[in-house]
Design an enzyme around this catalytic site. Sequence first.
Site, short mmCIF file in Angstrom:
data_model
loop_
_atom_site.label_atom_id
_atom_site.label_comp_id
_atom_site.label_asym_id
_atom_site.label_seq_id
_atom_site.Cartn_x
_atom_site.Cartn_y
_atom_site.Cartn_z
N ASP A 227 -5.79 -8.26 1.55
CA ASP A 227 -5.78 -8.30 -0.04
C ASP A 227 -5.17 -9.47 -0.53
OD1 ASP A 227 -7.23 -5.73 0.18
OD2 ASP A 227 -5.68 -4.60 -0.84
N GLU B 242 0.98 -1.43 0.16
CA GLU B 242 -0.01 0.11 0.18
C GLU B 242 0.95 1.19 -0.14
OE1 GLU B 242 -3.22 -0.17 -0.47
OE2 GLU B 242 -3.24 -2.21 -0.36
N HIS C 126 -8.08 -3.06 1.05
CA HIS C 126 -6.98 -1.98 0.87
C HIS C 126 -5.94 -2.16 2.04
CE1 HIS C 126 -8.86 -0.75 -2.92
NE2 HIS C 126 -10.06 -0.44 -2.17
#
Length: 261
Positions: free
Chosen positions: A158, A10, A153
Amino acid sequence: MAELVFFDVETTAASGHCRRFWVVEFGSITVCPRKLVEVGSFCTLIRPPDLSVVATRRLSGITREAVAAAPMFEEVADHIFQILNGKVWAGHNIRRFDCHRIKEAFADLGRPPPEPVGVIDSLEVLSQNFGRRAGDLKMATLGSYFGLGQQKHRSLDDVRMNLEVLKHCATVLILESNLPHILPDRNRGCVSMVTRSNTNSTMRPCGQEESRKSPPESVRAARYRKGRLRNVIARAKEALRGAEDPNPLNENNTDLMIRST
Protein backbone atom coordinates in the site's frame (compact mmCIF):
# COMPACT_ATOMS: atom_id res chain seq x y z
CA MET A 1 17.48 17.24 4.42
CA ALA A 2 15.16 15.06 6.51
CA GLU A 3 14.35 11.62 5.16
CA LEU A 4 10.85 10.96 3.84
CA VAL A 5 9.17 7.84 5.25
CA PHE A 6 5.92 6.51 3.82
CA PHE A 7 4.30 4.13 6.32
CA ASP A 8 1.09 2.23 6.83
CA VAL A 9 -0.36 0.06 9.57
CA GLU A 10 -2.91 -2.70 9.17
CA THR A 11 -5.11 -3.28 12.20
CA THR A 12 -7.85 -5.44 13.62
CA ALA A 13 -11.41 -4.21 13.54
CA ALA A 14 -12.24 -1.92 16.45
CA SER A 15 -13.10 -3.96 19.53
CA GLY A 16 -13.86 -3.51 23.23
CA HIS A 17 -15.70 -0.70 25.00
CA CYS A 18 -13.13 1.83 23.78
CA ARG A 19 -13.31 0.54 20.21
CA ARG A 20 -9.60 -0.26 20.26
CA PHE A 21 -7.66 -1.06 17.09
CA TRP A 22 -4.68 -3.40 17.41
CA VAL A 23 -1.76 -3.12 14.98
CA VAL A 24 -1.14 -6.40 13.16
CA GLU A 25 1.25 -5.16 10.47
CA PHE A 26 3.64 -2.24 10.02
CA GLY A 27 5.28 -1.39 6.72
CA SER A 28 7.39 1.52 5.56
CA ILE A 29 9.60 2.73 2.73
CA THR A 30 12.26 5.39 3.02
CA VAL A 31 12.22 7.68 0.00
CA CYS A 32 14.79 10.14 -1.32
CA PRO A 33 12.95 13.49 -1.18
CA ARG A 34 14.82 14.85 -4.20
CA LYS A 35 14.35 11.90 -6.56
CA LEU A 36 11.28 10.18 -5.04
CA VAL A 37 12.92 6.77 -5.28
CA GLU A 38 12.80 4.10 -2.60
CA VAL A 39 16.07 3.69 -0.75
CA GLY A 40 14.97 1.36 2.05
CA SER A 41 12.03 -0.67 3.33
CA PHE A 42 10.79 -2.56 6.38
CA CYS A 43 7.72 -4.66 7.01
CA THR A 44 6.62 -7.01 9.78
CA LEU A 45 3.51 -8.73 11.03
CA ILE A 46 2.76 -8.00 14.68
CA ARG A 47 1.08 -10.28 17.19
CA PRO A 48 -1.43 -8.46 19.41
CA PRO A 49 -1.68 -9.36 23.13
CA ASP A 50 -4.95 -11.20 22.52
CA LEU A 51 -5.02 -13.33 19.37
CA SER A 52 -8.80 -13.63 19.54
CA VAL A 53 -9.15 -10.05 18.24
CA VAL A 54 -7.67 -11.16 14.90
CA ALA A 55 -10.09 -12.62 12.39
CA THR A 56 -9.55 -16.22 11.37
CA ARG A 57 -10.13 -15.29 7.72
CA ARG A 58 -9.17 -12.04 5.96
CA LEU A 59 -8.83 -11.35 2.25
CA SER A 60 -5.50 -9.65 2.89
CA GLY A 61 -4.09 -12.85 4.40
CA ILE A 62 -3.39 -11.26 7.80
CA THR A 63 -5.15 -13.97 9.75
CA ARG A 64 -4.95 -15.22 13.31
CA GLU A 65 -2.76 -18.08 12.15
CA ALA A 66 -0.46 -15.72 10.21
CA VAL A 67 0.24 -13.43 13.17
CA ALA A 68 0.48 -16.19 15.79
CA ALA A 69 4.23 -16.60 15.21
CA ALA A 70 4.91 -12.90 14.59
CA PRO A 71 6.83 -10.71 17.07
CA MET A 72 4.88 -8.58 19.53
CA PHE A 73 5.13 -4.82 19.16
CA GLU A 74 7.60 -4.52 22.04
CA GLU A 75 10.03 -6.71 20.07
CA VAL A 76 10.06 -4.42 17.03
CA ALA A 77 9.41 -1.09 18.77
CA ASP A 78 13.08 -0.02 18.77
CA HIS A 79 13.40 -0.55 15.02
CA ILE A 80 10.11 1.22 14.24
CA PHE A 81 11.19 4.12 16.45
CA GLN A 82 14.48 4.38 14.56
CA ILE A 83 12.65 4.38 11.21
CA LEU A 84 10.14 7.08 12.15
CA ASN A 85 11.73 9.41 14.69
CA GLY A 86 12.93 12.73 13.31
CA LYS A 87 11.70 11.95 9.78
CA VAL A 88 9.03 13.43 7.54
CA TRP A 89 6.06 11.06 7.76
CA ALA A 90 3.96 10.41 4.66
CA GLY A 91 0.94 8.24 4.01
CA HIS A 92 -2.73 8.17 3.07
CA ASN A 93 -5.06 9.40 5.82
CA ILE A 94 -2.30 8.98 8.40
CA ARG A 95 -3.31 12.02 10.43
CA ARG A 96 -6.68 10.48 11.27
CA PHE A 97 -5.54 6.93 11.79
CA ASP A 98 -1.98 5.60 11.44
CA CYS A 99 -0.29 8.28 13.54
CA HIS A 100 -2.65 7.53 16.43
CA ARG A 101 -2.09 3.79 16.20
CA ILE A 102 1.66 4.33 16.51
CA LYS A 103 1.18 6.55 19.56
CA GLU A 104 -1.13 4.01 21.19
CA ALA A 105 1.30 1.15 20.59
CA PHE A 106 4.18 3.03 22.25
CA ALA A 107 1.92 4.23 25.07
CA ASP A 108 1.10 0.57 25.81
CA LEU A 109 4.82 0.07 26.48
CA GLY A 110 5.08 3.19 28.62
CA ARG A 111 7.44 4.72 26.08
CA PRO A 112 7.36 8.09 24.30
CA PRO A 113 6.44 7.66 20.65
CA PRO A 114 8.59 8.68 17.70
CA GLU A 115 8.03 12.26 16.56
CA PRO A 116 8.01 13.52 12.97
CA VAL A 117 9.60 16.74 11.76
CA GLY A 118 6.73 17.07 9.32
CA VAL A 119 3.68 15.15 8.08
CA ILE A 120 2.46 14.76 4.50
CA ASP A 121 -1.01 13.24 4.40
CA SER A 122 -1.71 12.39 0.77
CA LEU A 123 -5.47 12.37 1.42
CA GLU A 124 -5.29 16.02 2.48
CA VAL A 125 -2.92 16.94 -0.35
CA LEU A 126 -5.08 15.34 -3.02
CA SER A 127 -8.34 16.68 -1.65
CA GLN A 128 -6.92 20.21 -1.83
CA ASN A 129 -4.97 19.98 -5.09
CA PHE A 130 -6.24 17.08 -7.21
CA GLY A 131 -9.92 17.29 -6.37
CA ARG A 132 -12.69 15.68 -8.39
CA ARG A 133 -10.67 13.52 -10.72
CA ALA A 134 -10.66 10.16 -9.00
CA GLY A 135 -13.94 9.72 -7.20
CA ASP A 136 -13.86 9.09 -3.46
CA LEU A 137 -10.06 9.43 -3.02
CA LYS A 138 -9.71 5.98 -1.46
CA MET A 139 -6.36 4.42 -2.25
CA ALA A 140 -8.10 1.53 -4.01
CA THR A 141 -9.96 3.98 -6.26
CA LEU A 142 -6.83 6.01 -6.99
CA GLY A 143 -4.82 2.89 -7.80
CA SER A 144 -7.51 1.69 -10.21
CA TYR A 145 -7.86 5.14 -11.80
CA PHE A 146 -4.17 5.27 -12.66
CA GLY A 147 -3.93 1.62 -13.72
CA LEU A 148 -1.70 0.63 -10.82
CA GLY A 149 -3.60 -2.54 -9.97
CA GLN A 150 -5.73 -3.58 -7.04
CA GLN A 151 -5.00 -2.40 -3.52
CA LYS A 152 -3.83 -5.39 -1.47
CA HIS A 153 -4.38 -3.95 2.03
CA ARG A 154 -0.89 -5.02 3.00
CA SER A 155 1.33 -2.34 4.48
CA LEU A 156 4.34 -2.49 2.16
CA ASP A 157 2.27 -2.86 -1.01
CA ASP A 158 0.00 0.00 0.00
CA VAL A 159 2.78 2.50 0.74
CA ARG A 160 4.42 1.72 -2.59
CA MET A 161 1.10 2.29 -4.34
CA ASN A 162 0.72 5.53 -2.35
CA LEU A 163 4.03 6.84 -3.71
CA GLU A 164 3.12 5.94 -7.30
CA VAL A 165 -0.28 7.60 -6.97
CA LEU A 166 1.36 10.85 -5.87
CA LYS A 167 3.77 10.71 -8.82
CA HIS A 168 0.89 10.24 -11.26
CA CYS A 169 -1.15 13.04 -9.70
CA ALA A 170 1.81 15.40 -9.87
CA THR A 171 2.32 14.58 -13.56
CA VAL A 172 -1.28 15.45 -14.41
CA LEU A 173 -1.08 18.73 -12.48
CA ILE A 174 2.21 19.69 -14.17
CA LEU A 175 0.74 19.01 -17.62
CA GLU A 176 -2.32 21.11 -16.85
CA SER A 177 -0.37 24.01 -15.37
CA ASN A 178 1.98 24.18 -18.36
CA LEU A 179 -0.73 23.78 -21.00
CA PRO A 180 -3.66 25.75 -19.58
CA HIS A 181 -5.11 26.57 -23.01
CA ILE A 182 -5.09 22.90 -23.99
CA LEU A 183 -5.79 21.28 -20.62
CA PRO A 184 -7.94 23.74 -18.66
CA ASP A 185 -8.06 23.05 -14.94
CA ARG A 186 -11.82 23.37 -14.82
CA ASN A 187 -12.63 20.16 -12.98
CA ARG A 188 -10.19 20.14 -10.09
CA GLY A 189 -12.06 22.07 -7.45
CA CYS A 190 -10.88 22.27 -3.87
CA VAL A 191 -12.57 19.79 -1.59
CA SER A 192 -13.03 21.21 1.87
CA MET A 193 -11.73 18.80 4.49
CA VAL A 194 -13.21 18.65 7.94
CA THR A 195 -11.82 15.96 10.22
CA ARG A 196 -12.31 15.17 13.85
CA SER A 197 -10.15 16.60 16.59
CA ASN A 198 -7.79 13.65 16.53
CA THR A 199 -5.93 15.27 13.63
CA ASN A 200 -3.93 17.07 16.32
CA SER A 201 -1.27 15.54 18.50
CA THR A 202 -3.64 14.65 21.36
CA MET A 203 -4.35 10.95 21.46
CA ARG A 204 -7.93 9.91 22.04
CA PRO A 205 -8.14 6.42 23.57
CA CYS A 206 -11.86 6.10 22.92
CA GLY A 207 -14.23 7.05 20.16
CA GLN A 208 -11.82 6.77 17.27
CA GLU A 209 -13.09 6.46 13.70
CA GLU A 210 -14.49 3.08 12.74
CA SER A 211 -12.16 2.72 9.78
CA ARG A 212 -9.30 4.65 8.22
CA LYS A 213 -9.71 3.08 4.82
CA SER A 214 -12.57 5.40 3.86
CA PRO A 215 -12.01 9.16 3.73
CA PRO A 216 -14.40 11.33 5.74
CA GLU A 217 -17.66 12.12 3.97
CA SER A 218 -16.63 15.77 3.62
CA VAL A 219 -13.50 14.72 1.71
CA ARG A 220 -15.19 12.49 -0.82
CA ALA A 221 -15.50 14.13 -4.20
CA ALA A 222 -18.00 13.58 -6.97
CA ARG A 223 -16.93 10.81 -9.37
CA TYR A 224 -14.96 12.15 -12.29
CA ARG A 225 -15.90 10.82 -15.69
CA LYS A 226 -14.06 7.70 -16.78
CA GLY A 227 -11.23 8.06 -19.26
CA ARG A 228 -10.26 11.60 -18.27
CA LEU A 229 -6.60 10.75 -17.74
CA ARG A 230 -6.32 9.18 -21.22
CA ASN A 231 -7.76 12.33 -22.76
CA VAL A 232 -5.36 14.50 -20.74
CA ILE A 233 -2.33 12.55 -21.95
CA ALA A 234 -3.54 12.43 -25.57
CA ARG A 235 -4.11 16.17 -25.67
CA ALA A 236 -0.73 16.80 -24.05
CA LYS A 237 0.95 14.75 -26.78
CA GLU A 238 -0.81 16.78 -29.46
CA ALA A 239 0.29 20.02 -27.85
CA LEU A 240 3.88 18.84 -27.53
CA ARG A 241 4.00 17.70 -31.17
CA GLY A 242 2.70 21.09 -32.29
CA ALA A 243 5.08 23.14 -30.15
CA GLU A 244 7.58 25.33 -31.95
CA ASP A 245 10.68 23.40 -31.05
CA PRO A 246 13.46 22.42 -33.47
CA ASN A 247 13.60 19.01 -31.76
CA PRO A 248 10.03 18.28 -30.71
CA LEU A 249 9.36 15.32 -28.49
CA ASN A 250 8.02 12.35 -30.36
CA GLU A 251 5.32 10.01 -29.09
CA ASN A 252 7.78 7.44 -27.76
CA ASN A 253 9.69 10.05 -25.76
CA THR A 254 6.47 11.48 -24.38
CA ASP A 255 5.35 8.02 -23.30
CA LEU A 256 8.70 7.47 -21.60
CA MET A 257 8.44 10.81 -19.76
CA ILE A 258 5.00 9.99 -18.45
CA ARG A 259 5.94 6.49 -17.36
CA SER A 260 9.12 7.64 -15.64
CA THR A 261 7.21 10.10 -13.46
